[in-house]
Each structure stands twice: as structure tokens, then as C-alpha cells.
Design a protein around this motif. Structure first.
Motif, short mmCIF file in Angstrom:
data_model
loop_
_atom_site.label_atom_id
_atom_site.label_comp_id
_atom_site.label_asym_id
_atom_site.label_seq_id
_atom_site.Cartn_x
_atom_site.Cartn_y
_atom_site.Cartn_z
N UNK A 185 0.82 -1.21 0.00
CA UNK A 185 0.00 0.00 0.00
C UNK A 185 0.85 1.26 0.00
N UNK A 186 2.11 1.14 0.45
CA UNK A 186 3.02 2.29 0.49
C UNK A 186 4.37 1.88 -0.09
N UNK A 187 4.47 1.85 -1.43
CA UNK A 187 5.72 1.40 -2.06
C UNK A 187 6.94 2.20 -1.62
N UNK A 188 6.78 3.50 -1.41
CA UNK A 188 7.94 4.31 -1.02
C UNK A 188 8.53 3.84 0.29
N UNK A 189 7.67 3.49 1.24
CA UNK A 189 8.18 3.01 2.52
C UNK A 189 8.91 1.69 2.35
N UNK A 190 8.37 0.79 1.53
CA UNK A 190 9.03 -0.49 1.30
C UNK A 190 10.38 -0.33 0.63
N UNK A 191 10.44 0.54 -0.36
CA UNK A 191 11.71 0.81 -1.05
C UNK A 191 12.70 1.42 -0.06
N UNK A 192 12.22 2.33 0.78
CA UNK A 192 13.10 2.98 1.76
C UNK A 192 13.68 1.96 2.74
N UNK A 193 12.86 1.02 3.20
CA UNK A 193 13.33 -0.01 4.13
C UNK A 193 14.41 -0.85 3.47
N UNK A 237 15.01 9.52 -0.48
CA UNK A 237 16.23 9.30 0.31
C UNK A 237 16.04 9.76 1.75
N UNK A 238 15.22 10.79 1.96
CA UNK A 238 14.93 11.19 3.33
C UNK A 238 14.18 10.08 4.07
N UNK A 239 13.30 9.39 3.34
CA UNK A 239 12.60 8.25 3.93
C UNK A 239 13.58 7.14 4.29
N UNK A 240 14.62 6.97 3.48
CA UNK A 240 15.65 5.98 3.77
C UNK A 240 16.33 6.32 5.10
N UNK A 241 16.66 7.59 5.27
CA UNK A 241 17.31 8.04 6.51
C UNK A 241 16.43 7.72 7.72
N UNK A 242 15.14 7.92 7.59
CA UNK A 242 14.22 7.69 8.70
C UNK A 242 14.15 6.21 9.08
N UNK A 243 14.53 5.33 8.16
CA UNK A 243 14.52 3.90 8.44
C UNK A 243 15.83 3.39 9.06
N UNK A 244 16.82 4.26 9.11
CA UNK A 244 18.12 3.84 9.64
C UNK A 244 18.12 3.81 11.16
N UNK A 245 18.71 2.77 11.76
CA UNK A 245 18.83 2.74 13.22
C UNK A 245 19.93 3.70 13.66
N UNK A 290 28.12 -0.63 8.54
CA UNK A 290 28.55 -1.48 9.64
C UNK A 290 30.02 -1.88 9.57
N UNK A 291 30.66 -1.64 8.42
CA UNK A 291 32.07 -1.97 8.30
C UNK A 291 32.93 -1.01 9.12
N UNK A 292 34.01 -1.51 9.66
CA UNK A 292 34.91 -0.66 10.45
C UNK A 292 35.86 0.13 9.56
N UNK A 293 36.04 -0.33 8.35
CA UNK A 293 36.92 0.38 7.42
C UNK A 293 36.28 1.69 7.00
N UNK A 294 36.98 2.82 7.10
CA UNK A 294 36.40 4.11 6.71
C UNK A 294 35.93 4.10 5.25
N UNK A 295 34.71 4.58 5.05
CA UNK A 295 34.13 4.63 3.72
C UNK A 295 33.64 6.04 3.40
N UNK A 296 33.56 6.32 2.11
CA UNK A 296 32.90 7.54 1.64
C UNK A 296 31.64 7.09 0.92
N UNK A 322 16.35 -0.02 0.87
CA UNK A 322 17.55 0.79 0.65
C UNK A 322 18.30 1.02 1.95
N UNK A 323 17.57 1.20 3.05
CA UNK A 323 18.21 1.39 4.36
C UNK A 323 18.99 0.15 4.77
N UNK A 324 18.42 -1.02 4.49
CA UNK A 324 19.13 -2.26 4.80
C UNK A 324 20.40 -2.38 3.97
N UNK A 325 20.31 -2.00 2.70
CA UNK A 325 21.49 -2.04 1.83
C UNK A 325 22.55 -1.05 2.32
N UNK A 326 22.12 0.14 2.68
CA UNK A 326 23.02 1.16 3.19
C UNK A 326 23.67 0.73 4.50
#
Length: 363
Positions: free
Chosen positions: A135-143, A169-177, A154-160, A145-149
Motif C-alpha cells: 500500500x506504500x511502495x515508497x516506505x518499502x523501497x526505503x526499508x 532518500x529522506x525516507x531511507x534516513x528515517x529507516x536507519x537505526x 557497519x564496516x569498520x573500514x572508513x568509507x565515503x 535501501x536502508x538495509x542495503x546502506x
């Protein structure tokens, strides 16, 4: 409370950086069964007036762990926590209302996997994820993408890691722990100001960095400058060049994809005016990424507002990992054009969008 759950033994505990994460794998003859929680009501914090807030949350998390991971009944929870059955029920519901619980289905979705592979093969994608359309594709996509991000973070090696901006993308941020990852650099590829100083509401980099404790590098320019000369001047500033250099070193870049037309994201958020929208449409633009407009073939538009875009330039074809995070019927043409023009080489989208992209590709 839980519906369509037959295998209560398939409960997988997990904890991510101080925030409880509960996973349940549910199967029946290799068929996925969705589940949902239906608490009678979501309690307010003042339902437990005699207990301090932090203690309430401790009890709520404990009750939720016993219910979802240990598989206890509400009566068993009540005995173990020395509370009434009704209080146990309210505690579990409180854990939901306070967003202490994150549900993840750890089960392969065969149709979505097939669609993802078809998209990957059709457009030679390095990364492709397709989620079930709800019913809310944007939320599902955000979840998703957040898992992928999260896998990167979670890696200890510094990343950019680099990002554009926008609602998705703001919705993705809201799904991040919440995290504490100061070793990473979070870099923007687009500014967040209109040429008359108005700030966009869907900035990503600062919000994400604050959430995960990483270093933030926003683009210090408006999305679109008032003139070519101003854009050239802005892009010679040391701060812009520093951010541009970091963006070019990003392990992955996550971008939203917007359509071009009346009331499109750039127009709605005040980054372009009515005249500029008409100019882009007249030039054949159908989509944009980080302010850069392109046509149906995915070719960047010459002139129009593209001559004044002050964002980090896009590569065509993309040389580094560029993951488009987008879905919905109104963006399909823009997504397909971005894939065709190889402006992106990764995609996270929903099942219905994936089907339409493939159907139109065949036609």
C-alpha cells in the motif's frame, strides 16, 4: 495478535547498535507468509504513570523480546515480568509505538528475485533489489535501501558514501537505526538551497550523519545558480572542490530520481520556477538526478537549467556505483531513461515498477 504465522520456532534474534531488531522467518511448503501485529491499541506513555520513562521502555523491550523472539504467550510474559496480562499486552504494544521493533523478512521472494535478475541483465546493473509492492511502495523501497546502506555502514573500514536529496532518500534516513560510525564520510552531490536562499525540506546528508554519527560534507552551493557565471564562480570555491573530490571517491552513491513536469520535485520544492519547468519540457527533459535533467534516451539536456546546475557533475556512463532509489508510475519514464542512458548502474525499486519497466523495454 499475530496472523498467518504457523512456525513459531523460526524466530531469529538480532541486536543492531543498541536498538532491538526482531526477525521472523516464516514458511509453509516454501511459500512466504506475511504476518502483521494487531495490538488493540497503541498505548501512550502515561498509561504507566508509576514507572519512569526509561524503565517503561526497558520493560517494553523485555516484553517484546519475550513475545517475538522467545515465543512466550502474554500469560507467560506476565508471570516472568510480574505484571498483569493486560499490562504485558500494553507493554508489547508500547514497544511498537515507540519503534523499538523492526520487522525484517529473512526469506527469498522468488518473483521479486526473478524481476531483479531480469532488470540486472537488461540494463547490466551492478546492484538491483526489487521489493513487493504494498500500500506504500515508497516506505518499502526505503526499508530495502536502508538495509542495503546499513551493510556499508557497519564496516569498520572508513568509507565515503554519497547522496543526492529528496523525499525518497529522506525516507531511507528515517529507516536507519541510530549508530556511532565516526570513521565514515557522508557526502552530498547536490546543494539544498534555491537561488533565492530557500532551503529544501528533504536534505539527506546532514540528517543521516546526525543519525549515524558520521562526518558530513554538504555541497555549499544552490541546486541551480542564477547564471552560468555564478555557477562557474561557485564551483571554483575550495569547499565545493573538496566535496566534489570526495564524491568522486565514493564507494557508492545513492540517488533519487525525479520526473520533470509541472509540480515535479524540483518545481514543487522551489528549486526551479514555472518558466524553467516549461523550458525543460520544451527541451525534451523527462527526468532529473541531483538537478541534472535528461531526455527519454537518458542523455543530459544541453542548455536550459543544466547550464546553471551547481551540483557535482554526473558521469555518463556512470563509472562509480550509482544506485537509483525510486519507484511509482509517475517516475517510470524517468527511471527507464536513467537506466537507458546509464546514468545509474544500480536500482532499488518495487515489484510493480519493475514489471512495467521490463514490459516497456520489451515493447
Amino acid at each position: 495478535m499475530l496472523e498467518n504465522v504457523e512456525d513459531s520456532s523460526a524466530l531469529l534474534p538480532g541486536i543492531v547498535l543498541g536498538e532491538a531488531v526482531f526477525l521472523r522467518q516464516v514458511s509453509d511448503n516454501n511459500l512466504l507468509r506475511w504476518f502483521k501485529m494487531s495490538p488493540p491499541s497503541l498505548p501512550a506513555m502515561n498509561d504507566f504513570p508509576s514507572v519512569r520513562r526509561d524503565r517503561k521502555l526497558d520493560l517494553a523491550a523485555h516484553a517484546a523480546w519475550l513475545y517475538y523472539i522467545a515465543g512466550n504467550t502474554q500469560d507467560e510474559i506476565a508471570i516472568k515480568l510480574q505484571i498483569s496480562r493486560q499490562a504485558a499486552q500494553r507493554m508489547v504494544a508500547l514497544a511498537v509505538s515507540e519503534r523499538l521493533i523492526k520487522f525484517r523478512l529473512d526469506y527469498p521472494l522468488s518473483e521479486c528475485i526473478a524481476l531483479a535478475e531480469a532488470l540486472r541483465d537488461r540494463w547490466e546493473l551492478a546492484v538491483c533489489e526489487v521489493i513487493p509492492t504494498g500500500s506504500d511502495p515508497r516506505n518499502g523501497i526505503a526499508v530495502c535501501a536502508a538495509s542495503h546502506l546499513e551493510n556499508y555502514l557497519l564496516t569498520r573500514t572508513p568509507l565515503i558514501l554519497a547522496f543526492s536529496s529528496g523525499r525518497m532518500l529522506r525516507s531511507v534516513v528515517e529507516q536507519m537505526p541510530p549508530m556511532n560510525q565516526p570513521q565514515h564520510k557522508i557526502v552530498s552531490i547536490v546543494g539544498n538551497l534555491s537561488h533565492y536562499g530557500h532551503a529544501g525540506r528533504h536534505e539527506v546528508v546532514m540528517h543521516l550523519s546526525d543519525r549515524i554519527g558520521s562526518q558530513a560534507y554538504p555541497v555549499p552551493t544552490p541546486v541551480i545558480a542564477t547564471s552560468v557565471e555564478e555557477r562557474q564562480l561557485l564551483q571554483t570555491q575550495r569547499s565545493f572542490l573538496a566535496v566534489k573530490t570526495l564524491a568522486e571517491q565514493a564507494k557508492a552513491t545513492f540517488v533519487g530520481i525525479g520526473q520533470v513536469g509541472w509540480n515535479c520535485p524540483l518545481h514543487r520544492d522551489g528549486f526551479i520556477d514555472d518558466v524553467e519547468v516549461a523550458e525543460l519540457v520544451e527541451a525534451g527533459a523527462v527526468g532529473e538526478i541531483a538537478g541534472w535533467a535528461y531526455d527519454r534516451a537518458g542523455k543530459l539536456i544541453e542548455g536550459a537549467t543544466n547550464s546553471r546546475v551547481a551540483s557535482v557533475p554526473l558521469e555518463q556512463p556512470a563509472q562509480r556505483l550509482m544506485i537509483g532509489v525510486a519507484g511509482s508510475s509517475e517516475r517510470l519514464e524517468a527511471i527507464r531513461a536513467a537506466l537507458t542512458g546509464k546514468l545509474i548502474n544500480g536500482l532499488i525499486t518495487d515489484e510493480e515498477s519493475a514489471k512495467q519497466l521490463l514490459d516497456q523495454a520489451i515493447e
